[in-house]
Design an enzyme around this catalytic site. Sequence first.
Site, PDB file in Angstrom:
ATOM      1  N   ARG A  23      92.718  10.001 -38.120  1.00 53.48           N
ATOM      2  CA  ARG A  23      92.118  10.534 -36.810  1.00 53.48           C
ATOM      3  C   ARG A  23      90.856   9.627 -36.455  1.00 53.48           C
ATOM      4  O   ARG A  23      90.114   9.440 -37.261  1.00 53.48           O
ATOM      5  CB  ARG A  23      91.862  12.107 -36.882  1.00 53.48           C
ATOM      6  CG  ARG A  23      93.145  12.998 -37.046  1.00 53.48           C
ATOM      7  CD  ARG A  23      93.733  13.007 -35.454  1.00 53.48           C
ATOM      8  NE  ARG A  23      94.755  13.961 -35.400  1.00 53.48           N
ATOM      9  CZ  ARG A  23      96.083  13.261 -35.585  1.00 53.48           C
ATOM     10  NH1 ARG A  23      96.465  12.040 -35.501  1.00 53.48           N
ATOM     11  NH2 ARG A  23      97.234  14.185 -35.410  1.00 53.48           N
ATOM     12  N   HIS A  34      98.261   3.175 -32.232  1.00 54.37           N
ATOM     13  CA  HIS A  34      98.861   4.599 -32.414  1.00 54.37           C
ATOM     14  C   HIS A  34     100.214   4.514 -32.842  1.00 54.37           C
ATOM     15  O   HIS A  34     100.841   5.467 -32.233  1.00 54.37           O
ATOM     16  CB  HIS A  34      98.350   5.624 -31.463  1.00 54.37           C
ATOM     17  CG  HIS A  34      98.175   7.008 -32.216  1.00 54.37           C
ATOM     18  ND1 HIS A  34      97.305   8.026 -31.550  1.00 54.37           N
ATOM     19  CD2 HIS A  34      98.816   7.703 -33.170  1.00 54.37           C
ATOM     20  CE1 HIS A  34      97.547   8.987 -32.396  1.00 54.37           C
ATOM     21  NE2 HIS A  34      98.358   8.919 -33.290  1.00 54.37           N
TER      22      HIS A  34
END
Length: 306
Positions: free
Chosen positions: A221, A269
């Site tokens: 994250r 990502h």
Amino acid sequence: MRVFFAAPAAMWDRWAPALRAACPEMELCRDGDPASFDAVIYAPGYPAAGREMDFSPFTRARLVQSLWAGVERIVGNPTLTQPLCRMVDPGLAQGMAEWCLGWTMRFHLGMDRYPQDGIWRNSVVPPLACARKVTILGMGELGRAVAAMLRGVGFDVTGWSASGKPVPGVRVLGAAALPEALARAEVLISLLPDTPQTRGLLDARRLALLPRGAVLLNPGRGTVLDDDALLAELNSNRLGHAVLDVFRIEPLPPAHPFWRHQRVTVTPHIAAETRPASAAPVAAENLRRAMDGRPLLHLVDPARGY
């Protein structure tokens, strides 16, 4: 059972066939009276970007099954009173482990040390994997999968988690031992969730504990990392490189300095993806458990945030 598919419209064509194949007794719908549904399958971005879903009309629902491993975008929703389960997809775990192994091997072997320019560079021979110390922050499903793959190659792997819960075959340090976990990390892999306790955890003080030349991999994250502190460590030549797959703002703005820094590699990502073929059976099992009144898999603790 009737199940409401609360996910962006673009996901329907990929997910609906896999979910129906895994759970043929399910009636999967995209509209209807909310009070008529036994469960909700959810993904962020529904009903629209920037808006929270209202779960209060789903009075009959016994389960909200997330299609994402991370639940930070839903766990704080005040209308969510139904049990929430996160997605633990074996395909996602495999993909994450492969991404971490690939980037770890790149820096372990010094693959960028050999430009094809006719110069014979044989003064540095990489150590064997057993001599390379790797620390994994976060020893949940993903952390355990990454640790198993790296250990299989021979890396010296230590895990860290706030609880310090034991993991077979891996030395795991607890909350108070974070400085020790960082100080040994020639390669640091962050797989921590986004919680109030983890936000900004890798700040200037803690990044300074890493060995000189260490490499940071962050496919977990983006909120865990202090961006400015990382850039300062890289600019001082203390850290060797950072490979970043997640960011505080996504997509990462084109003007962000990460894009231009010679010691930063940005991946968009893609370290791990929830795959319908492997994730649908997980959702199906939880739907059946909810209907039968059996314990749910991967139930989220709202107090912990995951």
